[in-house]
Motif scaffolding. Structure first.
Motif, PDB file in Angstrom:
ATOM      1  N   ARG A 252       0.823  -1.212   0.000  1.00 14.11           N
ATOM      2  CA  ARG A 252       0.000   0.000   0.000  1.00 14.11           C
ATOM      3  C   ARG A 252       0.855   1.258   0.000  1.00 14.11           C
ATOM      4  N   GLN A 253       1.864   1.298   0.890  1.00 16.95           N
ATOM      5  CA  GLN A 253       2.728   2.478   0.952  1.00 16.95           C
ATOM      6  C   GLN A 253       3.457   2.706  -0.365  1.00 16.95           C
ATOM      7  N   SER A 254       3.877   1.632  -1.013  1.00 15.78           N
ATOM      8  CA  SER A 254       4.666   1.745  -2.240  1.00 15.78           C
ATOM      9  C   SER A 254       3.812   2.243  -3.401  1.00 15.78           C
ATOM     10  N   ILE A 255       2.567   1.764  -3.486  1.00 17.26           N
ATOM     11  CA  ILE A 255       1.675   2.245  -4.544  1.00 17.26           C
ATOM     12  C   ILE A 255       1.399   3.737  -4.355  1.00 17.26           C
ATOM     13  N   LYS A 256       1.176   4.132  -3.094  1.00 20.51           N
ATOM     14  CA  LYS A 256       0.943   5.553  -2.810  1.00 20.51           C
ATOM     15  C   LYS A 256       2.162   6.387  -3.166  1.00 20.51           C
ATOM     16  N   LEU A 257       3.357   5.893  -2.830  1.00 20.22           N
ATOM     17  CA  LEU A 257       4.590   6.603  -3.166  1.00 20.22           C
ATOM     18  C   LEU A 257       4.771   6.688  -4.676  1.00 20.22           C
ATOM     19  N   LEU A 258       4.443   5.611  -5.377  1.00 16.32           N
ATOM     20  CA  LEU A 258       4.535   5.626  -6.845  1.00 16.32           C
ATOM     21  C   LEU A 258       3.663   6.741  -7.414  1.00 16.32           C
ATOM     22  N   GLY A 259       2.444   6.871  -6.903  1.00 15.69           N
ATOM     23  CA  GLY A 259       1.569   7.944  -7.365  1.00 15.69           C
ATOM     24  C   GLY A 259       2.165   9.312  -7.103  1.00 15.69           C
ATOM     25  N   GLU A 260       2.778   9.494  -5.929  1.00 17.96           N
ATOM     26  CA  GLU A 260       3.396  10.782  -5.601  1.00 17.96           C
ATOM     27  C   GLU A 260       4.543  11.095  -6.559  1.00 17.96           C
ATOM     28  N   ILE A 261       5.348  10.077  -6.868  1.00 20.06           N
ATOM     29  CA  ILE A 261       6.482  10.284  -7.773  1.00 20.06           C
ATOM     30  C   ILE A 261       5.985  10.673  -9.165  1.00 20.06           C
ATOM     31  N   LEU A 262       5.002   9.943  -9.670  1.00 24.65           N
ATOM     32  CA  LEU A 262       4.535  10.170 -11.040  1.00 24.65           C
ATOM     33  C   LEU A 262       3.801  11.497 -11.190  1.00 24.65           C
ATOM     34  N   LEU A 263       3.120  11.933 -10.146  1.00 33.83           N
ATOM     35  CA  LEU A 263       2.318  13.151 -10.260  1.00 33.83           C
ATOM     36  C   LEU A 263       3.095  14.409  -9.893  1.00 33.83           C
ATOM     37  N   ASP A 264       4.350  14.264  -9.521  1.00 30.99           N
ATOM     38  CA  ASP A 264       5.169  15.434  -9.209  1.00 30.99           C
ATOM     39  C   ASP A 264       5.719  16.035 -10.498  1.00 30.99           C
ATOM     40  N   MET A 271       7.633  10.260 -15.458  1.00 28.11           N
ATOM     41  CA  MET A 271       6.224   9.859 -15.548  1.00 28.11           C
ATOM     42  C   MET A 271       5.865   9.430 -16.969  1.00 28.11           C
ATOM     43  N   THR A 272       6.274  10.211 -17.965  1.00 25.73           N
ATOM     44  CA  THR A 272       5.901   9.859 -19.343  1.00 25.73           C
ATOM     45  C   THR A 272       6.524   8.529 -19.757  1.00 25.73           C
ATOM     46  N   ARG A 273       7.724   8.247 -19.294  1.00 25.11           N
ATOM     47  CA  ARG A 273       8.346   6.952 -19.606  1.00 25.11           C
ATOM     48  C   ARG A 273       7.596   5.812 -18.923  1.00 25.11           C
ATOM     49  N   TYR A 274       7.198   6.036 -17.683  1.00 28.36           N
ATOM     50  CA  TYR A 274       6.515   4.979 -16.936  1.00 28.36           C
ATOM     51  C   TYR A 274       5.169   4.644 -17.564  1.00 28.36           C
ATOM     52  N   VAL A 275       4.387   5.665 -17.928  1.00 29.92           N
ATOM     53  CA  VAL A 275       3.032   5.404 -18.441  1.00 29.92           C
ATOM     54  C   VAL A 275       3.034   5.030 -19.918  1.00 29.92           C
ATOM     55  N   ASP A 276       4.197   5.019 -20.553  1.00 33.70           N
ATOM     56  CA  ASP A 276       4.297   4.504 -21.925  1.00 33.70           C
ATOM     57  C   ASP A 276       4.333   2.979 -21.952  1.00 33.70           C
ATOM     58  N   SER A 277       4.556   2.375 -20.822  1.00 38.84           N
ATOM     59  CA  SER A 277       4.780   0.927 -20.767  1.00 38.84           C
ATOM     60  C   SER A 277       3.485   0.144 -20.573  1.00 38.84           C
ATOM     61  N   GLY A 278       3.221  -0.752 -21.499  1.00 38.43           N
ATOM     62  CA  GLY A 278       2.070  -1.632 -21.354  1.00 38.43           C
ATOM     63  C   GLY A 278       2.231  -2.584 -20.180  1.00 38.43           C
ATOM     64  N   VAL A 305      -3.319   8.044 -14.224  1.00 40.06           N
ATOM     65  CA  VAL A 305      -2.244   8.720 -14.951  1.00 40.06           C
ATOM     66  C   VAL A 305      -2.100   8.116 -16.348  1.00 40.06           C
ATOM     67  N   PHE A 306      -2.241   6.810 -16.453  1.00 40.34           N
ATOM     68  CA  PHE A 306      -2.197   6.144 -17.766  1.00 40.34           C
ATOM     69  C   PHE A 306      -3.354   6.614 -18.644  1.00 40.34           C
ATOM     70  N   VAL A 307      -4.567   6.613 -18.081  1.00 42.07           N
ATOM     71  CA  VAL A 307      -5.764   6.920 -18.876  1.00 42.07           C
ATOM     72  C   VAL A 307      -5.808   8.392 -19.267  1.00 42.07           C
ATOM     73  N   ALA A 308      -5.371   9.275 -18.377  1.00 39.93           N
ATOM     74  CA  ALA A 308      -5.448  10.712 -18.642  1.00 39.93           C
ATOM     75  C   ALA A 308      -4.347  11.198 -19.578  1.00 39.93           C
ATOM     76  N   ASN A 309      -3.331  10.393 -19.809  1.00 40.13           N
ATOM     77  CA  ASN A 309      -2.234  10.789 -20.691  1.00 40.13           C
ATOM     78  C   ASN A 309      -2.757  11.019 -22.112  1.00 40.13           C
ATOM     79  N   PRO A 310      -2.638  12.233 -22.655  1.00 35.63           N
ATOM     80  CA  PRO A 310      -3.184  12.503 -23.996  1.00 35.63           C
ATOM     81  C   PRO A 310      -2.373  11.853 -25.118  1.00 35.63           C
ATOM     82  N   HIS A 311      -1.161  11.417 -24.826  1.00 37.33           N
ATOM     83  CA  HIS A 311      -0.301  10.826 -25.854  1.00 37.33           C
ATOM     84  C   HIS A 311       0.044   9.387 -25.485  1.00 37.33           C
TER      85      HIS A 311
END
Length: 370
Positions: A252-264, A271-278, A305-311
């Motif tokens: 749980r803590q790690s998923i929350k931290l992942l969100g904080e990292i990606l949304l900063d 973030m763009t590299r992470y959400v490019d990955s299937g 973050v994946f779904v909202a990415n316009p590209h």
């Protein structure tokens, strides 16, 4: 007349050498030695008192400066850091106070990095590395973790941890000669945090995670560069060992931290590299079906973050389009009891619209600007 026979107080240098000698003697003991432990405890208490004062006595600034100079000259910080696990419980707490007080020390009119920390960064970086390795033992994990989080208020300390790339007792690290564009080998102390969090006893794992998070969230430009250079190795470890951990708390803590990292914003490129990955998307989508609601909730904040990415990349589009109907049946009732969480309700509605509006077939995203 008893005062005539009272022993004179030790000088600051004598006190420092005494603590060092007793600590080194204790480190060589195979069994508890109460007499030696008690003697060391008294000397550490005296050292703490001289640095902190007491409710009845104020500290002498000149004496504090002299004591800290003696501690540095005798390399006592390193001796204590490598042997703190040998100290009895109360002495470990006193040693933590000595470190933390020293690390906060600033001379007259000094406004930048505290004087002792500045010296350690320049000439005794192995002290910081040794403190991190306190997580190797349960006895030293908590005091060393507390000391590290005090020190990690400063970028240079985080840089020492991130860019250390050798064994525990390696040579001093010269930050001026670090090339942040060269990927890490994975042998440095920062990478040990994945072991300490994943495999440590509960209290060790929890404290190590707090320090790990401090490193990754409080030094944004520094960490953004580090994550960009070491993207593959970092997220391979983060995804497999933390996000998919068997421990509920770690997961749980790690998923929350992942969100904080990606949304900063500082981590936009990461973030763009992470959400490019299937493959990353598949990991996150599995979290939405976890049987623990808070795992689902934290997973949702990464999924968005994946779904909202316009590209969206072709790989991500294929997965979302291929699962469109399932997602449109699943999301309307997803965590539907969160009726008071207006932001969550709005974000879920937005994601549903985004998924509804996906094209019938993947469309290549625009080429990145040169």
């Amino acid at each position: 007349m008893a005062f005539l026979f009272r022993k004179p107080a030790k000088t600051n240098m004598d006190l420092t050498r005494c603590v060092k000698e007793l600590t080194m003697r204790l480190s060589q003991e195979d069994k508890p030695n109460p007499k030696l432990e008690n003697e060391l405890a008294l000397e550490l208490q005296e050292m703490k008192k001289r640095l902190q004062g007491t409710p009845d006595t104020e500290v002498n600034p000149e004496s504090v400066h002299q004591l800290l100079a003696a501690i540095i000259a005798e390399d006592l910080f390193f001796v204590l850091a490598t042997n703190i696990h040998k100290l009895p419980f109360e002495s470990r707490k006193d040693a933590q106070v000595v470190f933390s007080t020293a690390f906060r020390y600033k001379g007259p009119e000094q406004t930048d990095t505290p004087q002792v920390l500045h010296h350690i960064v320049q000439f005794q970086s192995r002290v910081i590395i040794a403190l991190n390795y306190g997580y190797e033992r349960r006895e030293s994990a908590m005091p060393c973790g507390g000391i590290m989080r005090e020190a990690l208020k400063y970028d240079a300390i985080a840089a020492l941890v991130l860019y250390h790339d050798g064994p525990e007792d390696g040579k001093e690290l010269d930050l001026a000669n670090v090339n942040p564009d060269i990927p890490a080998s994975g042998n440095g102390v920062f990478w040990k945090y994945f072991d300490w969090i994943e495999k440590g006893a509960f209290e060790v794992s929890a404290d190590a995670f707090n320090t790990f998070k401090e490193i990754l969230t409080k030094h944004k430009p520094l960490v953004a560069t580090f994550l960009h250079t070491n993207f593959d190795m970092f997220f391979e470890n983060f995804n497999t060992r933390l996000v998919q951990s068997e421990s509920y708390v770690t997961k749980r803590q790690s998923i929350k931290l992942l969100g904080e990292i990606l949304l900063d914003r500082a981590n936009y490129i990461v973030m763009t590299r992470y959400v490019d990955s299937g493959e990353n998307l598949k990991i996150i989508m599995k979290l939405l079906r976890d049987d623990r609601r808070m795992i689902q909730y934290e997973g949702f904040h990464v999924f968005k973050v994946f779904v909202a990415n316009p590209h969206k990349s072709l790989a991500v589009q294929r997965i979302l389009i291929g699962n469109r109907e399932k997602l449109l049946r699943f999301l309307p009732t997803f965590l539907e009891d969160r009726t008071d969480d207006e932001q969550f309700i709005d974000e879920k509605s937005f994601l549903i619209r985004q998924i509804e509006n996906l094209p019938a077939q993947p469309i290549p995203p625009p080429a990145p600007a040169a």
